[in-house]
Design an enzyme around this catalytic site. Sequence first.
Site, mmCIF file in Angstrom:
data_model
loop_
_atom_site.group_PDB
_atom_site.id
_atom_site.type_symbol
_atom_site.label_atom_id
_atom_site.label_comp_id
_atom_site.label_asym_id
_atom_site.label_seq_id
_atom_site.Cartn_x
_atom_site.Cartn_y
_atom_site.Cartn_z
ATOM 1 N N ASP A 13 6.130 15.623 27.145
ATOM 2 C CA ASP A 13 6.308 15.535 25.686
ATOM 3 C C ASP A 13 5.345 14.543 25.038
ATOM 4 O O ASP A 13 5.667 13.941 24.012
ATOM 5 C CB ASP A 13 7.755 15.136 25.322
ATOM 6 N N HIS A 41 5.428 23.344 24.490
ATOM 7 C CA HIS A 41 4.432 22.665 23.668
ATOM 8 C C HIS A 41 4.645 23.049 22.210
ATOM 9 O O HIS A 41 4.607 24.221 21.859
ATOM 10 C CB HIS A 41 3.017 23.041 24.113
HETATM 11 P P1 IMP Z 1 13.170 20.823 35.594
HETATM 12 O O1 IMP Z 1 11.689 20.794 35.471
HETATM 13 O O2 IMP Z 1 13.843 21.768 34.642
HETATM 14 O O3 IMP Z 1 13.610 20.994 37.012
HETATM 15 O O4 IMP Z 1 13.729 19.369 35.161
HETATM 16 C C1 IMP Z 1 13.441 18.192 35.928
HETATM 17 C C2 IMP Z 1 13.177 16.996 35.029
HETATM 18 O O5 IMP Z 1 11.955 17.180 34.346
HETATM 19 C C3 IMP Z 1 14.222 16.795 33.919
HETATM 20 O O6 IMP Z 1 14.345 15.406 33.661
HETATM 21 C C4 IMP Z 1 13.601 17.478 32.726
HETATM 22 O O7 IMP Z 1 14.091 16.979 31.503
HETATM 23 C C5 IMP Z 1 12.152 17.103 32.935
HETATM 24 N N1 IMP Z 1 11.199 18.017 32.303
HETATM 25 C C6 IMP Z 1 10.780 19.203 32.773
HETATM 26 N N2 IMP Z 1 9.850 19.712 31.958
HETATM 27 C C7 IMP Z 1 9.659 18.829 30.976
HETATM 28 C C8 IMP Z 1 8.774 18.783 29.836
HETATM 29 O O8 IMP Z 1 7.955 19.671 29.589
HETATM 30 N N3 IMP Z 1 8.881 17.680 29.057
HETATM 31 C C9 IMP Z 1 9.728 16.671 29.337
HETATM 32 N N4 IMP Z 1 10.547 16.665 30.384
HETATM 33 C C10 IMP Z 1 10.512 17.732 31.202
#
Ligand code: IMP
Length: 429
Positions: A13, A41
């Site tokens: 982010d 995004h």
């Molecule tokens: P997952 O990628 O859904 O398995 O989530 C694992 C961790 O990564 C969690 O804390 C999510 O909030 C974080 N996360 C995954 N993708 C993003 C992103 O694009 N931005 C911010 N946090 C992310």
Amino acid sequence: MKTVAVVGTQWGDEGKGKIVDLLAADADVIVRFQGGNNAAHTLVVDGEKFILRLVPAGALYSNKTCVIGNGTVVDPLALLSEIDDLKKRRGLADDFLKLSYEAHIVFPYHRAIDQAREARAGKRAIGTTGFGIGPAYEDKMSRAGLRFDDLANFQSFTEKLRRNVADKNAYLKAVLKGKPLSGADMLEAMRRARRRLMPYLCDTGEYLAQAIAAGKRVLFEGAHGTMLDIDHGTYPFVTSSNCIASAAFAGTGMGPGQLDAVLGISKAYTTRVGAGPFPTEIKGWLADSLREEGVEFGSATGRPRRIGWFDAVLARLAARVNGMWALALTKLDVLTGIDPIKLCVGYQYKGNRYETMPPGRHSMDTAKPIFEEMRGWKERIGDARSLEELPANARRYIERIGELAGVSIAIVSVGPDRAATIVLKNPFA
Ligand code: IMP
């Protein structure tokens, strides 16, 4: 420079979408190389908001080729709905997108397992997006995954999917106490999606090799951020892929010698969604007001983001693991009116001072940030298009971040719109 990777230096982010969109103006090909629709995004073009989850940000131009590389995991239905939305709103041609045969497919059982595990973990939950990304990468590594390649032979695809559904249902029921899913529904959805997906499939590694050989400008669009990297981030509170620049090689088939530069993206402060350590986290009214001002709510899930001060320890780690050429600093305008502004210059851990990450990532659980304070500014800065147009204190803040991170600042973003940007050096120039 002709080949440039853009990566996040914090917990995702960072505003990568806006910077990729900006640089895409000078690129011919824009490439996603890891992650899935857990990334989101947000881009604002001429006041219109777009959220891209799988399709690279180049899709907001009409004459670019977008590539989704082999290192990604792709939910086909999510991809098709994103394509439909983009075609409707941007009038894109059919051949704007190339999807790797070798990218892995995210199925409903991946989502179900992700969500059931998080529910079962309770307080120990990672706070995933629940989109099935971790389970899809698990299947890739255990070689049980299905790739878009498998769609070519629908009969063997059907057999493999049936086998997987049986295995996953057994696990869902027995271990996660979840509901089994219908394999027939999944097959039917894939049968319908297949016809629409086939035209996008491509040997993207070969396509990119030819594009690079022909002197085209290629932009590699990282998702998430360095601190969410499966190896270098705050494990286990991370995503399930490598998100650092080197993932662009394995995730596309490009060789390491072919990447000219890596641009890191950092917010002027820090945010994270999901659980896990966050040494510079701010609590209370100041966090609330920065969250409101910066619209810090997850683009993928709408969750409120946790807020913290800029952390130079993270910036130095990101500079090292990404071999960063320069940094783009985003959302500087959000700090307007904050005085003083704090910057974390190092950590205190077990009685010692550290400028770089203390040994073992668990050190972050108890490390105390060492802050330096700087004077803020009150003036609105959204219309500034050069450093000279910024208040002196904002200029000092940018300079200090460059000094602390040990890299030069290439871009400063002062608002969500494409135009609200100060470009000091463009990697494609
Ligand atoms: P997952 O990628 O859904 O398995 O989530 C694992 C961790 O990564 C969690 O804390 C999510 O909030 C974080 N996360 C995954 N993708 C993003 C992103 O694009 N931005 C911010 N946090 C992310």
